[in-house]
Design a protein around this motif. Structure first.
Motif, mmCIF file in Angstrom:
data_model
loop_
_atom_site.group_PDB
_atom_site.id
_atom_site.type_symbol
_atom_site.label_atom_id
_atom_site.label_comp_id
_atom_site.label_asym_id
_atom_site.label_seq_id
_atom_site.Cartn_x
_atom_site.Cartn_y
_atom_site.Cartn_z
ATOM 1 N N VAL A 95 6.291 90.062 80.057
ATOM 2 C CA VAL A 95 5.984 88.939 79.166
ATOM 3 C C VAL A 95 6.137 89.352 77.700
ATOM 4 C CG1 VAL A 95 4.105 87.421 78.383
ATOM 5 C CG2 VAL A 95 4.501 87.758 80.827
ATOM 6 N N THR A 98 9.347 88.060 76.262
ATOM 7 C CA THR A 98 9.747 86.664 76.442
ATOM 8 C C THR A 98 9.995 85.987 75.101
ATOM 9 O OG1 THR A 98 7.425 85.973 76.526
ATOM 10 C CG2 THR A 98 8.541 86.339 78.617
ATOM 11 N N THR A 99 10.954 85.072 75.105
ATOM 12 C CA THR A 99 11.275 84.320 73.881
ATOM 13 C C THR A 99 11.282 82.817 74.123
ATOM 14 O OG1 THR A 99 13.646 84.522 74.363
ATOM 15 C CG2 THR A 99 12.656 86.212 72.926
ATOM 16 N N GLN A 103 11.373 81.356 80.339
ATOM 17 C CA GLN A 103 11.183 82.745 80.751
ATOM 18 C C GLN A 103 9.727 83.011 81.141
ATOM 19 O OE1 GLN A 103 12.512 85.031 77.389
ATOM 20 N NE2 GLN A 103 14.688 84.626 77.757
ATOM 21 N N LEU A 104 8.816 82.493 80.328
ATOM 22 C CA LEU A 104 7.396 82.721 80.598
ATOM 23 C C LEU A 104 6.980 82.050 81.906
ATOM 24 C CD1 LEU A 104 4.716 83.900 79.730
ATOM 25 C CD2 LEU A 104 4.326 81.883 78.301
ATOM 26 N N LEU A 107 8.145 84.152 84.819
ATOM 27 C CA LEU A 107 7.331 85.367 84.941
ATOM 28 C C LEU A 107 5.936 85.055 85.473
ATOM 29 C CD1 LEU A 107 8.321 87.313 81.698
ATOM 30 C CD2 LEU A 107 8.905 87.891 84.064
ATOM 31 N N ARG A 167 1.452 88.598 73.182
ATOM 32 C CA ARG A 167 2.352 89.403 74.011
ATOM 33 C C ARG A 167 1.752 90.777 74.312
ATOM 34 N NH1 ARG A 167 5.905 86.371 70.825
ATOM 35 N NH2 ARG A 167 7.570 85.296 72.001
#
Length: 406
Positions: A95, A98-99, A103-104, A107, A167
């Motif tokens: 994580v 992540t951008t 993506q988050l 995950l 993060r």
């Protein structure tokens, strides 16, 4: 190597390491809620997007409970636990890089698989190594880390979120991989089962055989009732305290810590009861306590009384969660206790945690938030009725004897 009156010689190592494992499991599950306000701003999310992150996690836990139950029975409960810890530790650490919301969400779904997969194997390990006389207390101690994880996540958010960023909090939680390695080193191999208990391959069909299916359905309904009621209450209590009762955010946080503290004590109180009066009776008492205390909590007029009702409500929350560990593990035959426990707990958790918070929100629009939260007591009552029709496990003819591995 013979077992003692209390369990196997390795029981304390198993207890300590499963305690640490479930602490990380709980922390990983709850760190998202603590970081969510900052994540929303950082990634520019809508409230719907944020809610989908939580839903993705819970869907993953349901899948993980099914998948790793099978792994535990066919590849070993210790092995399944180690894989879960390393799996969700790796994806939690990821994580940090992540951008985007997409993506988050991927995950969090992958983390959920390991988070949900852990429960069945560790409650089975406790049942394998602790004698029935002490099993509920051992399982309650281990599972009490759910409350500790909530408190730890709150403290991390309060003291480190602003300085380290969201993060980095996920990266710190990702050190579960280290616990997975320690678990592999410290925890002994699974106890050797008698030859008659061995099968070439244990499949999910075992959970739905005529002699088992009622247990599977009953345990899943009980878990769904508890999870639905708990998440329906806990998801909306902070908003209720701020918007309806007029508390400031700092005071609201104190209320949350008090509720979790009561839950922590509840794991031990109800576990002690279960080891003396039986799992079923203790579970029914905890469910009934939930049924009564939740409406009182949302409708009591005095803020001071409301504060002191918090730990009482938490007490029964923790009681049910802790008792599921020993009761579910004993409910299913020994060779499928990890698979049966993990299936019932996590499928129930997925159903309850995804559906109930939304239902409370819908009811709140037409009847008020207090009414919506109060209706969760119906779920707790259904849970008590469900357990009433299920068998007692403490005094039935004992488990098949296991011979610990040398």
């Amino acid at each position: 190597m013979e077992t003692s009156e209390s369990g196997t010689p390795q029981r304390w190592r198993v207890l300590n390491m499963t305690f640490l494992a479930y602490l990380y499991d709980s922390l990983d599950l709850q760190i998202l809620a603590i970081c969510m306000p900052v994540i929303i701003v950082s990634l520019g999310l809508s409230l719907t997007d944020a809610g989908l992150l939580a839903s993705a996690t819970m869907i993953g836990t349901a899948l993980g409970g099914i998948l790793f139950g099978w792994v535990a029975e066919n590849m070993g409960r210790k092995n399944a636990t180690v894989i879960c810890l390393i799996e969700f530790g790796i994806f939690t650490t990821a994580v940090y890089w992540t951008t985007s919301w997409e993506q988050l969400m991927v995950l969090r779904f992958l983390q959920g698989i390991g988070i949900g997969g852990l429960w069945g194997p560790i409650v089975a390990l406790i049942a394998d190594h602790w004698a029935p006389k002490y099993r509920a207390r051992a399982a309650g101690f281990m599972l009490s880390t759910f409350a500790l994880g909530g408190i730890l996540a709150s403290l991390m958010g309060r003291y480190f979120l602003a300085d380290l960023g969201w993060r980095m909090l996920f990266a710190l939680t990702g050190t579960a991989t280290i616990v997975g390695i320690l678990f592999w080193i410290i925890v002994p191999a699974d106890p050797v089962r008698p030859p008659k208990a061995k099968e070439p391959r244990i499949g999910f069909g075992r959970l739905f055989r005529p002699d088992i299916v009622k247990l599977t359905i009953g345990a899943t309904i009980a878990a769904a009732c508890q999870m639905g009621g708990f998440w329906g209450v806990s998801s909306w209590i902070p908003t209720y305290l701020v918007k309806v009762r007029g508390l400031d955010l700092e005071y609201m946080s104190l209320f949350s810590v008090v509720i979790f503290s009561g839950a922590f004590v509840g794991y031990f109180v109800y576990a002690w009861l279960a080891d003396h009066i039986g799992r079923r009776k203790a579970l029914i008492l905890a469910f009934l306590a939930d049924t009564v205390i939740v409406p009182l909590y949302v409708f009591v007029p005095d803020a001071t009384l409301l504060f002191w009702l918090g730990p009482i409500m938490g007490l029964s929350f923790g009681g049910v969660f802790g008792l599921f560990g020993s009761y579910f593990a004993e409910l299913f035959p020994q060779d499928i206790r990890a698979m049966g426990s993990g299936f019932a707990f996590n499928v129930g958790r997925g159903l309850g945690a995804v559906l109930t918070p939304v239902t409370v929100g819908v009811l709140a629009k037409t009847h008020g938030l207090g009414f919506g939260i109060g209706t969760c007591s119906v779920l707790f009552l259904v849970g008590a009725i469900t357990v009433w029709f299920m068998p007692e496990t403490l005094r039935r003819a004992g488990d098949a004897k296991l011979v610990p591995a040398h």
